[in-house]
Each structure stands twice: as C-alpha cells, then as structure tokens.
Design an enzyme around this catalytic site. Structure first.
Site, PDB file in Angstrom:
ATOM      1  N   HIS A 175       5.166  22.422  16.292  1.00  0.00           N
ATOM      2  CA  HIS A 175       4.771  22.887  14.790  1.00  0.00           C
ATOM      3  C   HIS A 175       5.525  23.075  13.865  1.00  0.00           C
ATOM      4  O   HIS A 175       6.916  23.213  14.383  1.00  0.00           O
ATOM      5  CB  HIS A 175       3.842  24.330  14.355  1.00  0.00           C
ATOM      6  CG  HIS A 175       5.011  25.488  15.755  1.00  0.00           C
ATOM      7  ND1 HIS A 175       6.330  25.837  14.253  1.00  0.00           N
ATOM      8  CD2 HIS A 175       5.470  26.331  16.467  1.00  0.00           C
ATOM      9  CE1 HIS A 175       6.465  26.872  15.664  1.00  0.00           C
ATOM     10  NE2 HIS A 175       6.323  26.580  16.633  1.00  0.00           N
ATOM     11  N   ASP A 197      12.582  26.381  17.326  1.00  0.00           N
ATOM     12  CA  ASP A 197      11.348  27.442  17.129  1.00  0.00           C
ATOM     13  C   ASP A 197      10.345  27.097  15.577  1.00  0.00           C
ATOM     14  O   ASP A 197      10.851  27.428  14.926  1.00  0.00           O
ATOM     15  CB  ASP A 197      10.731  28.760  17.726  1.00  0.00           C
ATOM     16  CG  ASP A 197       9.698  29.459  16.986  1.00  0.00           C
ATOM     17  OD1 ASP A 197       9.017  28.197  16.952  1.00  0.00           O
ATOM     18  OD2 ASP A 197       9.672  30.529  17.000  1.00  0.00           O
ATOM     19  N   GLU A 227       2.264  27.249  12.531  1.00  0.00           N
ATOM     20  CA  GLU A 227       1.598  28.020  13.413  1.00  0.00           C
ATOM     21  C   GLU A 227       2.484  29.406  13.436  1.00  0.00           C
ATOM     22  O   GLU A 227       1.701  30.565  14.254  1.00  0.00           O
ATOM     23  CB  GLU A 227       2.795  27.649  14.781  1.00  0.00           C
ATOM     24  CG  GLU A 227       2.160  27.570  16.226  1.00  0.00           C
ATOM     25  CD  GLU A 227       3.347  29.207  16.913  1.00  0.00           C
ATOM     26  OE1 GLU A 227       3.236  29.801  17.911  1.00  0.00           O
ATOM     27  OE2 GLU A 227       4.103  29.689  15.928  1.00  0.00           O
ATOM     28  N   GLU A 228       3.057  29.548  12.655  1.00  0.00           N
ATOM     29  CA  GLU A 228       4.185  30.771  13.138  1.00  0.00           C
ATOM     30  C   GLU A 228       3.242  32.481  12.072  1.00  0.00           C
ATOM     31  O   GLU A 228       3.013  33.353  12.414  1.00  0.00           O
ATOM     32  CB  GLU A 228       5.391  31.008  12.140  1.00  0.00           C
ATOM     33  CG  GLU A 228       6.057  30.557  13.463  1.00  0.00           C
ATOM     34  CD  GLU A 228       6.599  30.791  13.966  1.00  0.00           C
ATOM     35  OE1 GLU A 228       5.922  31.960  14.543  1.00  0.00           O
ATOM     36  OE2 GLU A 228       7.706  29.852  15.478  1.00  0.00           O
ATOM     37  N   ASP A 257       6.806  23.565  23.194  1.00  0.00           N
ATOM     38  CA  ASP A 257       7.372  25.099  21.447  1.00  0.00           C
ATOM     39  C   ASP A 257       7.708  26.153  22.323  1.00  0.00           C
ATOM     40  O   ASP A 257       7.132  27.550  22.398  1.00  0.00           O
ATOM     41  CB  ASP A 257       5.890  25.563  21.142  1.00  0.00           C
ATOM     42  CG  ASP A 257       6.586  26.303  20.216  1.00  0.00           C
ATOM     43  OD1 ASP A 257       6.871  26.312  19.303  1.00  0.00           O
ATOM     44  OD2 ASP A 257       5.088  27.317  18.876  1.00  0.00           O
ATOM     45  N   HIS A 304      13.373  33.787  16.174  1.00  0.00           N
ATOM     46  CA  HIS A 304      12.510  33.962  15.454  1.00  0.00           C
ATOM     47  C   HIS A 304      13.842  34.576  14.191  1.00  0.00           C
ATOM     48  O   HIS A 304      14.047  35.832  13.023  1.00  0.00           O
ATOM     49  CB  HIS A 304      11.952  34.829  15.018  1.00  0.00           C
ATOM     50  CG  HIS A 304      10.186  34.403  15.578  1.00  0.00           C
ATOM     51  ND1 HIS A 304       9.911  34.846  15.637  1.00  0.00           N
ATOM     52  CD2 HIS A 304      10.074  32.931  15.951  1.00  0.00           C
ATOM     53  CE1 HIS A 304       8.328  34.346  16.035  1.00  0.00           C
ATOM     54  NE2 HIS A 304       8.755  33.152  16.371  1.00  0.00           N
TER      55      HIS A 304
END
Lengths: 459, 459
Positions: free
Chosen positions: B282, B294, B328-329, B356, B426
């Site tokens: 993603h 990520d 995606e997030e 991922d 993140h």
C-alpha cells in the site's frame, strides 16, 4: 499494516504462566517457558550492555579483556551457576597505537586522505610512514603476473565481497584471503606495504580490521584496511593517475604474549555430571568497535542459557556449561587451551554449541557431526520451527569449539539472518545499538532449548 | 568470527552468469538468476530512497500521496511494465495539524510534558485544549467496571504489548483494540478524551499513531497516542498523585473525502493474459515517519518484481501485475475499489501476494487459501528454503487483497523476521535508514519467485 492483520497461524500462543517449580513435561512446554522467561526482559541484552559499558574494548591481552574475564565470571555467578572458574591461556598481544593514516598523493601535489585502520598483527611503518606508487590487484593471480613489478610499491587489494552470494559468510569467505594472506603474498615480490579493501558489503567510510598472517620466511610489511568508500576513491584516481602515490603511517606494535583466561560456568548435571553440553562464544573482540555482535552477543547468550535454565528450575541430567573463549580473533589460543586442559580428561563433551555469527534473529543451527547425529537432532525440528529456527543443516560449528568437536562432540553453530553482519563486523559499526534485544534473546532461547534437550536426551 | 568460519552448506553457490536471453530451465535456475539480478544492486532500496525523497509523507488525500501516485506510475513504466495505469478511489482525508501536546499537572502546580501524537481520525480538542483527571485502565472490562466514574475525565489505556508473545503481530493484535476502539468505548461513559499507550514493544519517547474508529451514535472525543516512556511516567505519577490532571491539545481535522487512485502496472501473460498474479503493497502511509517499512517497502518490492522479471527476459504465461493500493491505513478504500472495478470482470485473479509486514528478511509466506492449494505451494518449499523463506504456512494474506482473495484468488502474505517491526511502525522511527537493502531485496526476490512460479504453473 494495521489492526486487521493478525497472523494466527504464524505465532506460538502463549497461555497462562506455569509454576516455576514444576519440571516441564514436554519439549513444547520447555520452549514456552524459555520464551516466557527470556522475552519478558531480554536479559541477554542487559548483560551485553553491562559488558560493553565496563569493557568496550576487549582485544586479547588488553586491560579491557582482563576486565571482561572478571566481569563475565561475576555474571555467571550472579545467574546461579553451580561453579564458576577460569582456565589459563597465553595470548598474543598487539596494540593498534594512535596513528593510522593514509593519503593519496596525486598530480600537482593534490592530497586525498582515505580512511584506513591497521590490520590486526600488522607491523608498524617507520615513524615517518612509507610512500610508494600503488599497484591495484583483485587476486593473488594478478599479483603473481605482476611479480617483481610491485617491488617497493604498495599493493592495493580491491576485490569486493560478491554481493550476489546470498549467504554473506560465503561472500566473506570469497574475499577475506586478501586480508589474511595479502601482506605475505605481496612480500614475496618485495612490496613495501599493503592496503586491503574492507571485507564488507556496506559502502561507507568505516574501515574493517581483522587478523593477517605473516610467513616467517618473508619480510613482514605493514598492512591496513581501507574503507570501501576510500577503496573506490583510490581505484578511481588510479584509473586517471596511475602514477599516484600513497603515504601510509601506522604505529601499531606487537608486545610479548600475555597471560589470559577462558571463563567457565556450569549447571551441574543431576545424573551424568561428567557429560558436558557446552554453549559458548568468544570474549575477545577487535578494538575498532564494541564487539557487540562479534562476539559479545555469543558470550551473553551463553550466560543467558544458564540464567534461563536455572531461573526456571530445570535440573538437567547432563552438565550445561557456558564457556567464554579468549582470543578467537587473533591467534585462537582459547579454544585449544580449553580442549587440552587436563580437566577435560575426566569429562565427555556430548555437544558444543557456539554462537559467533552475530546476535541477529536465529534461523537454525549448522551441525558439524555425522549423519546419524544430524538425524537425531532433526527429530526436534518441528519445535525449532515454532521458534523460527528450524533450519537445521549440516555445516561448520565454530572456531572456538573445533578441537572439542574433533575430539568427538557434536558441533553446532547458531545460524542467524546474516545480511547485516558484515556491515558491522570488525569495525566501529559493531555497537550495542546494532543488536536488537528480542533478536538476541531469541537466539539465547534457541541455544537453551537445544542445550537442554541434549542434556536430557543425549545424542 | 573470522576467516576459518565458512558455512558451505548454508549458501547457494552462484556460478557463472547466464545469458539474459535464455529462458531459464528449472525453478532453481530461476532463483539463481533472480538473486543475481536482485542482490547486485538492491534496486528495491534505490526505489524506496527515491519514493521517500520525493514523497516522504503519503497520508491518503495529501499532496504527498498524489506525488507518490504519479511517481510510482513512472517507476512502473521505467522498469518495463507493458502497461501502467491508475484506477480511481475516493479516500478519507485527515490532517494532523501542527499542535499535539500533553502535559501532566501534578501537585504544587508541577507540569510534566509527555510526548503524544493524535490518533488518525481523531477530532481536535477545543483550541485551548481539554483538561481533566486521568483514569488509567488496561482493558475495556476495567473501563466498564468504572462506568460513569470516568465522566469528564481522560481515560488512559496502558496495557502494553505482551513481550513474551514470540510473533509480534500477535502481540500487536492483543493490544491494538485500545487504539482502535478506545475512544468509542470511553465515550460511552462520558469521558472527555483518551490517551493510549503506543502499541510498540520499544521503550522510547516516540509516539506511534494509527487509526481509530468512532461509533456514529456516540460522541467523538479526542484521542492521542502517548510514547511508552511517557506512559510509564504518567502511570508512575498517577500512582503517587491520583488527582493529577492532564491537559491535551490537538488541532487535527477531517476534511472532505478526496479523489485518489490505486497505481497498477503489469507484464502481460503470453498465453493466459487474463489470468492475474498480483503482487502489491500500500502506497499511503502515516505522516509521523516516512512509511519506509509500512509500506513503502511493499510497494517498491512489487515494482522490483516487475523489474526483475522483465530485466531477466522472462515471459510469464499469466499476467504478473503490481498494484500499489491507496488508503490502507485509514479507511481501506483502495482494496475494495480495486476488487470492484468493472475491469475485474474480464480477469481472473489466480493469486494475490501482499507485502505489508516490513521490509525485513523474508522467512516465508502465510497462505490464505484451501488446503489443496497450500499443498500445491508446498511443493516449492525446498526452493524457498534455499532462500531462507521456506516457512510456508496457513495464515492471513493482507488487508488490501482480502476482497480479491474472497473472490477466489489464493492469498499470500510475505512473512518476515518481525522483531523490529513494531519498534518503527506508525512512528517517526519508520525511516529509510531502518530498511536494510539486502533484506528488502531478498523479500522482493521471494515474491518474484513465487509470482513467476504461479504464473507459469498455476495453482
């Protein structure tokens, strides 16, 4: 990736804590309890931090190595070893000194410094350095073809590690002859000195040291590793200015051999105490970094094996012994001293498990033994698969245990994900911060599991 | 470890280079050539560096996400895709703003700042912030017991990831409910706001964001992640001063949905072009870091799969398609948009391989399919074992491909050594420097090998 991603099948479900008094019933329960006791705090990394804080430099014969001997003996006592002792060995002593400098002298007097460090064991240059034209080669065959043309010059070995070789240890093995034998080979033809491209896959300005071997019948000429960046700079410049010279100054020195020691602690076997399952690493390290991966990691993992076994109240039938070998890097005196110590005559080593490939995530073990023993070990593979360390294959064990293995023990090398190892190996990059606590601990758990299974079931 | 250590059995011997024109004869030869073409330069990492340089922040609907769409489309063209296009999707748009601040107000007016960041999707506080007493809980059951006692207060969720769970994704799954549902649960009882311990195993002062889900029938209250260090500070202080208050100020905001796109490129199959083997990741990423692991890693690995296949002159029978999914997030709009695009009606997806879980060293694949398909894939296990990626087990594939998998494709998730992932996930720690070029490339090679084998042999 976010909340919905959940790989149920990939993990080990860790259920309620079992009482620490119970003797575990099955191998799976042993693994569960080792993981629980290990990953809670990652003590191996705490031990490593303590080792590096108190003895950041541990080259054989140095004050730091002495500190490390005393400190790891205390650590072994602290984690509950039944007995802790040292066994003597005599080690070479080499000191880097304070000057290691190389400068390219190009056309019109232009000076370009390149970053170098003395190879371990190198003789120094005269105080004012050496200066000479540079002959770049990528093999000893190249060198032999040039022959007498290198007389009085500086030989520059510039064959990189082969990046397309998946296993970095194989790639290392394909390049390290330049470092270990390059000075002796160049001396055959009268070279004045040697520069060696650092044996690493990283492209940076950090030189990587390592031992060299001189040949007694040939002159000993000074030798230094040059960073990969520096090697590229030098090679590019030589392509344009073949007459460029290099000045090299090193003030390293070799002193008289010094007394040192292997450090040993053990949990005594309940029913077969004279049968030994050894876990170990080497305590000495190159002085360029902190020796965190090479091989502080292996040492603290061996100590952690005893801490885990003792802390969980396991009572192994055979003795589990942690050995911190001295002097792996430049002389390999500790391994033979251990193997030839008279005390060994009263013992039988069943297995010797060495961790000396960095404190990275474990993926299995290489087994140095006969095929029958390998088959016996493979019955535990499903258990090691759960830990992600099920790659159990025939292969080399480790430098420090090779004599014990030759004497009949099954040899094991903890195998790890190795892509990052030679980025840090023998260099200033080999620091505590490069070792991940969970990766290091997982390796200790793998070693503890293997050691305990062998201690209980034999091989 | 030094020169004598050589693990002959663990590596793949890479012999002379084969001509790029030849079609490779066997799977082993395919692997050899993929490794050779991949590890020589580690192009996936060069692509990642370019992506991060030009689009360091790629939250859905942002200018950076638009840049990333255009850039990765150009990359796909550059590596030789037969066709490159985008497919529209509409994405949520949330902006962090410039203020995210929390301060503990203790006894005698003492102020202790703690490091926080807004959770993705959070409403802002009023401009002057909110202030209230703090109720620390570790579960929704705790919260429910307190009930109305939390009214007007700030609920502080402080249950850590469980360190003894070996698989960090499982540990994440056991803690992330606090982040995703914590605000809605606390709103039930009239809480004024929420602080959530960052969902990470690292102990540092870096907060980790991630999406939250509000419930439409409940008030939307502001919610922030607090660093693990900050969470420990707050918890310790509350133990001594239960009346301490926290001030929380956030000026994040939600804007109108925005048009965006999935980015697609493919190498068209020679004999069965309408049968698709999808590889993907993603493209959107949290704005706190660079989204390097990520999931910049998954995107560039998908592009690298096409580069490798095309560069080696392989001509797959089925189409190999790289998809960079958007969003995606915080919304998962890209996956469903792709699956429901009318063009899918003319295609059959045989497999969908998502990466991922970070650009770490690959250890295998989780397979989301029936047991017959898993058995078919397992016939290739020895080949993946050579790559160190032979852990092929039943499990989840990935958020972005789940609709395609539900429609009949076999789903695959690239599985990696995951100990380091949630240290960076993140957060500001998720940077290019944390991704190792060889580890990333090895993952791309594993994906390329699997995609090509499926493209040739079907499932």
């Amino acid at each position: 990736m976010r909340t919905r991603v959940h790989i149920a099948a990939a993990g080990i479900l860790l259920l309620s804590a079992a009482s620490a008094q119970e003797v575990p019933e099955g191998p799976r329960e042993i693994l569960r309890r080792l993981l629980e006791a290990g990953l809670q705090r990652n003590d191996a990394h705490l031990l490593l931090a303590e080792l590096i804080k108190k003895a950041p430099h541990r080259l054989s014969g140095s004050a730091g190595a002495d500190t490390a001997v005393a400190l790891t003996a205390r650590m072994l006592a602290r984690v509950g070893a039944d007995s802790v002792w040292t066994e003597p060995c005599v080690v070479p002593r080499w000191e880097r000194g304070s000057v290691e400098r190389a400068t390219i002298r190009g056309e019109r007097g232009r000076r370009t410094p390149i970053t170098v460090c003395a190879l371990g064991g190198s003789v120094p240059t005269p105080p004012g350095g050496i200066r000479g034209r540079v002959v770049e080669v990528t093999s000893f065959a190249d060198l032999a073809r040039l022959g007498e043309k290198v007389r009085g010059k500086i030989v520059f070995y510039n064959r990189p590690m082969n990046p397309i070789t998946l296993n970095t240890f194989d790639a290392y093995g394909g390049a390290v002859d330049q470092r270990s034998r390059g000075a002796a080979e160049a001396a055959k033809y009268g070279a004045a000195g040697v520069l060696v491209r650092s044996v690493t896959l990283a492209l940076d300005d950090v030189p990587h040291t390592g031992s060299l071997a001189y040949v007694d019948t040939l002159p000993k000429i000074p030798a230094a590793a040059v960073s990969t960046h520096g090697a590229n700079v030098l090679s590019s410049l030589l392509a344009k200015e073949p007459d460029a010279q290099v000045e090299l100054t090193l003030d390293c020195r070799t002193l008289a051999d010094a007394p040192s020691a292997n450090v040993i602690g053990e949990i005594r076997g309940t029913t077969r105490p004279s049968e030994i399952v050894l876990v170990g690493g080497h305590l000495d390290a190159w002085d360029t970094g902190q020796g965190a991966h090479d091989d502080g990691s292996g040492c603290v993992q061996a100590i952690e094996v005893l801490r885990l076994i003792r802390g969980l109240g396991f009572a192994p039938e055979r003795t589990i012994r942690a050995v911190m070998f001295m002097n792996e890097e430049n002389g390999s005196r500790g391994g033979p001293a251990y193997a030839s110590n008279p005390a060994r005559g009263r013992e039988r080593h069943v297995a010797a498990i060495e961790s000396d490939r960095g404190g990275y995530v474990p993926r299995g073990f290489t087994v140095q033994s006969d095929s029958l023993t390998l088959r016996k070990v493979l019955r535990w593979k499903p258990l090691f698969d759960e830990l992600g360390a099920g790659r159990i294959i025939s292969g080399y064990s480790g430098v420090d245990v090779v004599q014990i293995v030759q004497a009949g023990a099954a040899g094991f090398g903890l195998d790890v994900a190795d892509h990052r190892y030679f980025d840090v190996h023998h260099s200033a990059n080999d620091t505590l911060g490069a070792v991940h606590p969970r990766e290091l601990e997982s390796g200790a758990v793998a070693m503890a599991l293997l050691a305990y299974l062998i201690a209980q079931e034999g091989l």
